[in-house]
Enzyme design. Structure first.
Site, PDB file in Angstrom:
ATOM      1  N   ARG A 134      48.659  27.515  35.930  1.00 23.95           N
ATOM      2  CA  ARG A 134      47.262  27.272  35.623  1.00 23.95           C
ATOM      3  C   ARG A 134      47.140  26.275  34.473  1.00 23.95           C
ATOM      4  NH1 ARG A 134      42.889  29.823  33.436  1.00 23.95           N
ATOM      5  NH2 ARG A 134      41.057  29.519  34.759  1.00 23.95           N
ATOM      6  N   LYS A 146      52.626  32.187  27.866  1.00 22.84           N
ATOM      7  CA  LYS A 146      52.420  32.024  29.305  1.00 22.84           C
ATOM      8  C   LYS A 146      51.551  30.790  29.588  1.00 22.84           C
ATOM      9  CE  LYS A 146      50.390  34.097  33.366  1.00 22.84           C
ATOM     10  NZ  LYS A 146      49.391  35.066  33.862  1.00 22.84           N
ATOM     11  N   THR A 169      33.435  30.234  37.424  1.00 22.63           N
ATOM     12  CA  THR A 169      33.912  31.607  37.300  1.00 22.63           C
ATOM     13  C   THR A 169      32.843  32.397  36.569  1.00 22.63           C
ATOM     14  OG1 THR A 169      35.629  33.042  36.372  1.00 22.63           O
ATOM     15  CG2 THR A 169      35.076  31.092  35.124  1.00 22.63           C
ATOM     16  N   GLY A 195      48.208  40.777  38.035  1.00 23.26           N
ATOM     17  CA  GLY A 195      48.732  40.419  39.355  1.00 23.26           C
ATOM     18  C   GLY A 195      50.236  40.620  39.468  1.00 23.26           C
ATOM     19  N   ASN A 207      33.947  34.826  34.686  1.00 24.41           N
ATOM     20  CA  ASN A 207      34.789  35.427  33.664  1.00 24.41           C
ATOM     21  C   ASN A 207      34.801  34.557  32.406  1.00 24.41           C
ATOM     22  OD1 ASN A 207      36.793  36.521  32.108  1.00 24.41           O
ATOM     23  ND2 ASN A 207      38.295  36.659  33.773  1.00 24.41           N
ATOM     24  N   ASP A 218      41.997  27.781  42.222  1.00 28.14           N
ATOM     25  CA  ASP A 218      42.483  28.874  43.058  1.00 28.14           C
ATOM     26  C   ASP A 218      43.983  28.925  42.854  1.00 28.14           C
ATOM     27  OD1 ASP A 218      42.279  30.994  44.864  1.00 28.14           O
ATOM     28  OD2 ASP A 218      42.769  29.720  46.580  1.00 28.14           O
ATOM     29  N   LYS A 238      36.103  34.941  29.687  1.00 27.78           N
ATOM     30  CA  LYS A 238      37.397  34.884  28.990  1.00 27.78           C
ATOM     31  C   LYS A 238      38.166  33.616  29.326  1.00 27.78           C
ATOM     32  CE  LYS A 238      38.283  39.885  28.817  1.00 27.78           C
ATOM     33  NZ  LYS A 238      39.113  40.932  29.437  1.00 27.78           N
ATOM     34  N   LYS A 239      37.835  32.991  30.458  1.00 20.92           N
ATOM     35  CA  LYS A 239      38.587  31.807  30.856  1.00 20.92           C
ATOM     36  C   LYS A 239      38.134  30.554  30.098  1.00 20.92           C
ATOM     37  CE  LYS A 239      39.970  33.163  35.551  1.00 20.92           C
ATOM     38  NZ  LYS A 239      39.926  32.782  36.989  1.00 20.92           N
TER      39      LYS A 239
END
Lengths: 201, 201
Positions: free
Chosen positions: B186, B180, B7, B158, B9, B71, B11-12
């Site tokens: 995830r 979450k 990724t 999303g 990103n 994904d 932040k992940k």
């Protein structure tokens, strides 16, 4: 005998009348135009058969005449069988103004990355006949095919411009109305229903 | 050991690092930010697992390091399991400008006539680990729930504002990121993957 076709579209009558005549059923075909107080029946069922029955039941109850209704749509492999019963309103609010165009644009976008071998789809039609005594007959017609990446042809409506039936090279929008009726899911469903009706009578 | 998370990103990274640490895997987690020449991998497979493997394989081959990719998306009963792998681009061209908002609006419109008992859905995540020697490990996480008719909550992204997990009354957009992560598809997928990696090492 008189039969009510559960539609306000008088253009659909000649096709049904011809199919009934071919099956040996002599019937006068009325539409909802003759029953201005007939209820609006929302298509809330998750299946074509469910929606066709919902409409035919409501109209048979209201008119006390044999009622025929149909529901049809496009089932796309890559979309888990959708748009299905949502075919006419697939794009939701984004279809305001030109729902047909938006629905088709949306399916093309959703399949943008889908290669030719995964572009299988089928038109499905469920036709239901409900008699005032509660007898119910259901028939389904399917036209297998695949989806192109761009529109071709000016006939038909809905997803016709990108749908090529199995064994054909033309889209259903490139066929004449007569050619399309001869092979279409709707033609198949109505001919099957007419045959069953002829046997019942 | 060094692992590449497929990724851009950053932040992940903390989430994956914490999950790996909990599983007893001590690893330095890199992102594609450290590999500016890494290939863009289009998500063209029809399944979450297929797309996660596609990305992890490409990045492991490019970096010659263990690569992790995921994904995920929303699978809606009434939509035949869609938007599925198309969750991030469900509205196609109609999402230009604000794809997240349009995707969610479209699903709400498509379910406008769907009653509460048919609004089941699940978030699904597939996580894949591919080692440079060709070893592949795949894990899937699922969060069952149902879809509201209107948005609630400001967190997440999303489809979070309309998704209520089973046994919850809040949407995932009304939970804190930590809450979450503890229950999410995830989180489940990555914890399973980390456990398998720990056993392999």
């Amino acid at each position: 005998m008189r039969i009510v076709l559960a539609t306000r579209n008088a253009k659909k009558v000649p096709e049904l009348r011809a199919i009934l005549a071919d099956a040996g059923v002599s019937a006068e075909v009325l539409t909802l135009g003759a029953f201005p107080d007939a209820p609006e029946v929302p298509e809330t069922e998750p299946s074509f058969v469910g929606n066709a029955l919902l409409k035919a039941r409501a109209i048979a109850a209201h008119t006390q005449l044999p009622a025929v209704a149909d529901d049809s749509g496009l089932s796309v492999d890559e979309l888990g069988g959708m748009p299905g019963v949502l075919s006419a309103r697939w794009a939701g609010r984004f279809g305001e103004g030109d729902q047909d165009r938006a629905n088709l644009d949306l399916v093309l976008d959703q399949l943008a990355d889908t290669p030719a071998e995964r572009r299988g789809a089928r038109f499905v039609c469920a036709a239901a006949l409900v008699l005032p005594d509660g007898t119910e007959v259901v028939a389904e017609g399917v036209l297998e095919g695949r989806l192109l990446r761009e529109r071709r042809g000016e006939n038909g409506f809905g997803y016709d411009p990108v749908f090529v039936p199995e064994g054909e090279t033309r889209t259903t929008a490139e066929m004449s109305p007569e050619e399309k009726n001869a092979v279409s899911h709707r033609g198949i469903a109505f001919r099957t229903l007419a045959k069953e009706l002829a046997e019942m009578l």
